[in-house]
Structures are given as structure tokens and as C-alpha cells.
Scaffold this motif. Structure first.
Motif, PDB file in Angstrom:
ATOM      1  N   CYS A   1      -3.349  -0.105   2.049  1.00 38.17           N
ATOM      2  CA  CYS A   1      -3.053  -1.545   2.117  1.00 38.17           C
ATOM      3  C   CYS A   1      -3.802  -2.211   3.265  1.00 38.17           C
TER       4      CYS A   1
ATOM      5  N   LEU B   1      -0.274  -2.868  -7.869  1.00 41.12           N
ATOM      6  CA  LEU B   1       0.249  -1.632  -7.296  1.00 41.12           C
ATOM      7  C   LEU B   1       0.439  -0.599  -8.397  1.00 41.12           C
TER       8      LEU B   1
ATOM      9  N   MET C   1       5.473   0.434  -8.047  1.00 42.06           N
ATOM     10  CA  MET C   1       6.213  -0.728  -7.549  1.00 42.06           C
ATOM     11  C   MET C   1       7.238  -0.353  -6.488  1.00 42.06           C
TER      12      MET C   1
ATOM     13  N   ASN D   1       6.448   0.856  -3.877  1.00 46.55           N
ATOM     14  CA  ASN D   1       5.720   0.562  -2.641  1.00 46.55           C
ATOM     15  C   ASN D   1       5.669  -0.933  -2.325  1.00 46.55           C
ATOM     16  N   TRP D   2       6.366  -1.743  -3.123  1.00 50.64           N
ATOM     17  CA  TRP D   2       6.295  -3.188  -2.923  1.00 50.64           C
ATOM     18  C   TRP D   2       6.729  -3.598  -1.521  1.00 50.64           C
ATOM     19  N   GLU D   3       7.832  -3.080  -1.040  1.00 52.61           N
ATOM     20  CA  GLU D   3       8.343  -3.481   0.273  1.00 52.61           C
ATOM     21  C   GLU D   3       7.348  -3.126   1.383  1.00 52.61           C
TER      22      GLU D   3
ATOM     23  N   ASN E   1       4.438  -5.486   1.128  1.00 55.33           N
ATOM     24  CA  ASN E   1       4.799  -6.828   1.552  1.00 55.33           C
ATOM     25  C   ASN E   1       4.807  -6.955   3.073  1.00 55.33           C
TER      26      ASN E   1
ATOM     27  N   CYS F   1       2.667  -9.964  -7.823  1.00 53.60           N
ATOM     28  CA  CYS F   1       2.509  -8.533  -7.574  1.00 53.60           C
ATOM     29  C   CYS F   1       2.798  -7.842  -8.898  1.00 53.60           C
TER      30      CYS F   1
ATOM     31  N   GLY G   1       2.749  -4.337 -11.252  1.00 48.84           N
ATOM     32  CA  GLY G   1       2.720  -2.879 -11.334  1.00 48.84           C
ATOM     33  C   GLY G   1       1.884  -2.458 -12.530  1.00 48.84           C
TER      34      GLY G   1
END
Length: 137
Positions: free
Chosen positions: A60, A88, A91, A93-95, A98, A113, A115
Motif C-alpha cells: 500500500c 484489493l 477485502m 485488508n480494507w481497514e 484505509n 474500494c 474487491g
């Protein structure tokens, strides 16, 4: 109004690491009028012989640094972003993404975002961004 290919001297050394398909350079980033349409920024590290980090968070950071470099090479910045799309492969890994996103992007562009099942070369993240390019003085 015609479409211009962004071919900034500052951007060219980065092209293999910044773009999702280096064979498209310099056509992956297009400018029409005062809007820059950036191709997908990817996690290839230009400071480490274009390696692809294995760690998601490092991917990232590299991806967002690459996006910033393309924006700067075109004469703009993250303050002028209009839209950002983040892809991504997981998902969950979203936090984490972010938290890193907010370190690079302080403005509030339209954002999505998404997935997806997979990205090329074991990338876990890819970012597409569109930005306004201020007129040159």
C-alpha cells in the motif's frame, strides 16, 4: 479539446514501477484539458529495483507513493484528486489500506474500494486516480 499524453521528464524514470502495464508508457496517464486520468498505480518499488513487497501494508505504501509521484510529475497533487478507485484482492485488508490511504490523501475525493479475485504479479492492491491539473502560471 484534445487528449494529451502525459510525458513528464520527472515521471519517465518511474514508469515501470508506477504503471500497471509498462508497455503502455507514456499513454497510461492521459490529460484532457485540466483533468489527469492516471492509470493504475501498483506496488513496484522504484527505490528497490522495482521489487514487489510481499507485505500488504508495504504494498500500500509503495502504491500510494507511486501515485503521488505521477501526480507531481503532471503538475498536480493529492489535494486536487477528483476520484480514487482502490482494488484489493482481499477485502479483509480494507481497514489497513484505509489507514495508509489517509496518510497520503487528506482531501476527500469521490472514492470506491473494490474487491477483486486477483491482480497481476501477486499485487494485492492497485489504485486508479483522476485529478485536476492547475493551469501553469
Amino acid at each position: 479539446m484534445t487528449v494529451q499524453r502525459v510525458n513528464c521528464a520527472k515521471r519517465l524514470p518511474y514508469h515501470q514501477g508506477l504503471m500497471s502495464d509498462a508497455s503502455l508508457v507514456p499513454s497510461a496517464d492521459l490529460q484532457k484539458g485540466g483533468v489527469l486520468f492516471c492509470g493504475g498505480a501498483i506496488p513496484r518499488n522504484p527505490e528497490k529495483d522495482w521489487e514487489i513487497p510481499l507485505d500488504f501494508e508495504e504494498q500500500c505504501h509503495v502504491t500510494f507513493k507511486n501515485m503521488v509521484a505521477v501526480l507531481e510529475a503532471a503538475g498536480t497533487s493529492t489535494d486536487n484528486l477528483i476520484r480514487v478507485i482502490v482494488y484489493l484482492t482481499d477485502m479483509r485488508n480494507w481497514e489497513a489500506m484505509n489507514k495508509i490511504y489517509t496518510q497520503y490523501i487528506k482531501s476527500a475525493p469521490a472514492r470506491a474500494c473494490i474487491g477483486i479475485a486477483a491482480l497481476n504479479n501477486k499485487y494485492q492492491v492497485e489504485v486508479i486516480a483522476d485529478a485536476l491539473v492547475p493551469p501553469k502560471k
